[in-house]
Write a protein that holds these residues in place. Sequence first.
Motif, short mmCIF file in Angstrom:
data_model
loop_
_atom_site.label_atom_id
_atom_site.label_comp_id
_atom_site.label_asym_id
_atom_site.label_seq_id
_atom_site.Cartn_x
_atom_site.Cartn_y
_atom_site.Cartn_z
N TYR A 108 -2.02 12.01 7.66
CA TYR A 108 -1.60 13.01 6.69
C TYR A 108 -0.90 14.15 7.41
N THR A 109 0.04 14.76 6.74
CA THR A 109 0.73 15.91 7.31
C THR A 109 -0.18 17.14 7.27
N SER A 112 -0.31 18.61 3.71
CA SER A 112 -1.14 17.91 2.72
C SER A 112 -2.62 18.16 2.99
N ASP A 116 -5.21 20.01 0.44
CA ASP A 116 -6.46 19.37 -0.01
C ASP A 116 -7.65 20.31 0.18
N LEU A 135 -1.40 15.76 -8.12
CA LEU A 135 -0.11 15.43 -7.53
C LEU A 135 1.02 15.47 -8.54
N ARG A 142 0.69 24.28 -6.55
CA ARG A 142 1.01 23.65 -5.27
C ARG A 142 1.95 24.54 -4.45
N ARG A 146 1.27 26.23 -0.79
CA ARG A 146 2.20 26.05 0.33
C ARG A 146 2.60 27.40 0.92
N ASP A 166 5.14 19.94 7.55
CA ASP A 166 5.63 18.58 7.31
C ASP A 166 5.42 17.66 8.52
#
Length: 383
Positions: A108-109, A112, A116, A135, A142, A146, A166
């Motif tokens: 996973y990046t 992400s 989570d 999602l 979201r 970020r 990323d």
Amino acid sequence: MTNPLLEVSDLSVEFESYEGTHRVLNDVDLTIEEGETVALVGETGCGKSVTAKSIMGTLPRPPGKITSGNIRYRGTDLLANRAEHDRVKGEEMSMIFQDPMTYLSPVYTVGSMMADVATYSGNADVSWFDVLKNLLGRREERESIRERSIELLERMHLPDPEGALDKYPVQLSGGMRQRVIIAMALINEPTFLLADEPTTALDVTVQNQILDLLREHVTDRNLSMLYITHNLGVAREIADKICIMYAGEIVEVGSTDEIFDAPLHPYTRGLLDSIPKLTGFEGDGIDGQIPDYTNPPRGCRFHPRCPAAIAGTCDSEPVEAHAVGESRSVGCHLYEDGMSMDDAMAVATSDATYWSEERPPSAKAGVGSASSGTGTRETGGDQ
């Protein structure tokens, strides 16, 4: 004084294995005030991480088992209320781990994983439907997560924080991964932080940067923190108070200045003597090793290695923590009734001149003889 944020009392933990029962923690007492940083210091294998996992509620059970004690957070006993423990763990506590590659998923990046943590932390029952719904929807949420992740990584002084979101962990250096771990621990703005030797695997310059970052965030956010380390030098840099742990027991508690300026327990003195000096390695360190937890020594667990051990006392009688000041305590028979702090420190440092002088009349019988002018004693080790 107000009630502490966290209060651990009489905590004992055992592990069952093919070799038998490992009695790891033995009546551990620990308090952390609001906005205070406490360092838990001791050799590898002394029970520091077991203490942290017990507080966080992540102790594997079985094979681990909490046999006695209380863990109170804001006055609530978490061990007696599993639901409250889960809530506190998810909403108010967070943990920084020692090895980022163990706790960062390689598939996973960074973005992400941070999303989570921000979305599902504290939710013990997350279904695939919940994940899919998140999602496909909640775009504004979201984007907010970020932006918060980028801001945290910027505060961690991570180069190109937006680009880092990323990337996969393998694309980052060790120091960068550790910064990511810290950012993940802080993304939900916890009030209590556990840091389990987060700088052990890093080089000295990166280690200092990480410590500076932690100090900065603890101060800015008024966080309380339990910092676990085997390095007294690191503890001195970051902690307000130091708890010295040996073989699953807290043997000394004091402010950072008190521990370094006037260490009381023979084990604490041994740890300080083990620190290399710029002028050369002058100390003798500590002979021996942590005892076998399946058959721990009777009395004081440190007595087989202690240069000031008293035959018939240290090897048989349980040790209690003795208050030696407003906020200091030491678990050592040398500080029982009848011996002053100065006298006990003289014995703890194996000061031969002390035993050549007449003992004070108030000295406890059995610790040394006051009837003779030489002051004899039996010891469990060389002076």
